[in-house]
Design an enzyme around this catalytic site. Structure first.
Site: not given
Length: 215
Positions: A139, A142, A167-168, A197
């Site tokens: 996380d 990216k 994530d993401n 989120e």
């Protein structure tokens, strides 16, 4: 009570959030600490924590896999660190890596390693005693997901059958990472569709990978 409409200058939003949590959360109660973080993020200032909805996915994956050695890339304010730490079985160790010392200073931490991930990962075995991870949570930046996953592979830091959660991967997105894990033949891939989120109207997703160890 949250900060007034014009928050005090001179401290970062992460520090403001952490001060709020220290003031309002019940000490030693991880659930209430996370709820207090969420209250701040919903009503005052946005922070890119994993958040409550994705947090339930991460919580479930920790319980299902019962990992003994967890590596987190991107401590930030320690939200996911707290969430994972409370779910781990007895004797498990969690290593969390944060490149920004300002964020590291306010994080709830287990075993905190301050430094850039591309510098820390090659040193995990000799310097930090992490031989192989059976659960990795990504996380951080990216654009670093693919590079750091390949670093973990190159240094033999992934246990066969290890779970990697990123994530993401939809927003802001990690397209090169997703293309690699879907085509390299080393991973079984599953996508958890969710939202960004604290913003239910922005689609996002978490990638769940299982490392097969095959080249």
């Amino acid at each position: 009570m949250l900060w007034p409409s014009h928050p005090p200058f001179g401290i970062s939003r992460e520090e403001r959030a952490f001060q709020y949590v220290l003031t309002h959360a019940i000490p030693g109660d991880p659930h209430h600490i996370l709820e207090t973080f969420d209250q701040w993020c919903y009503h005052c200032e946005y922070l890119s924590n994993v958040g409550p909805h994705k947090g339930k996915i991460l919580d479930r994956l920790i319980y299902e896999n019962t990992p003994l050695t967890v590596l987190e890339l991107g401590t930030y304010c320690g939200y996911a660190t707290i969430l994972m730490a409370q779910c781990l079985p007895m004797g498990a160790r969690l290593y969390t890596v944060e490149m920004d010392p300002r964020n590291a200073a306010v994080a709830e931490k287990v075993e905190l390693i301050v430094g850039a991930s591309e510098e820390v990962i090659p040193q995990l075995k000799e310097k930090h005693g992490l031989l192989k991870a059976d659960f990795v949570f990504m996380d951080h930046w990216k654009r670093c997901y693919l590079r750091d996953l390949q670093l973990l592979e190159a240094h033999g830091l992934l246990l066969e059958g290890a779970t990697i959660v990123a994530d993401n991967v939809v927003f802001p997105g990690a397209p090169h990472f997703l293309q690699y894990v879907k085509t390299c033949g080393k991973y079984q891939c599953k996508m958890h569709r969710t939202s960004l989120e604290y913003f239910r109207d922005i689609p996002d997703g978490m990638a769940e990978l299982t490392y097969t160890g095959l080249d």
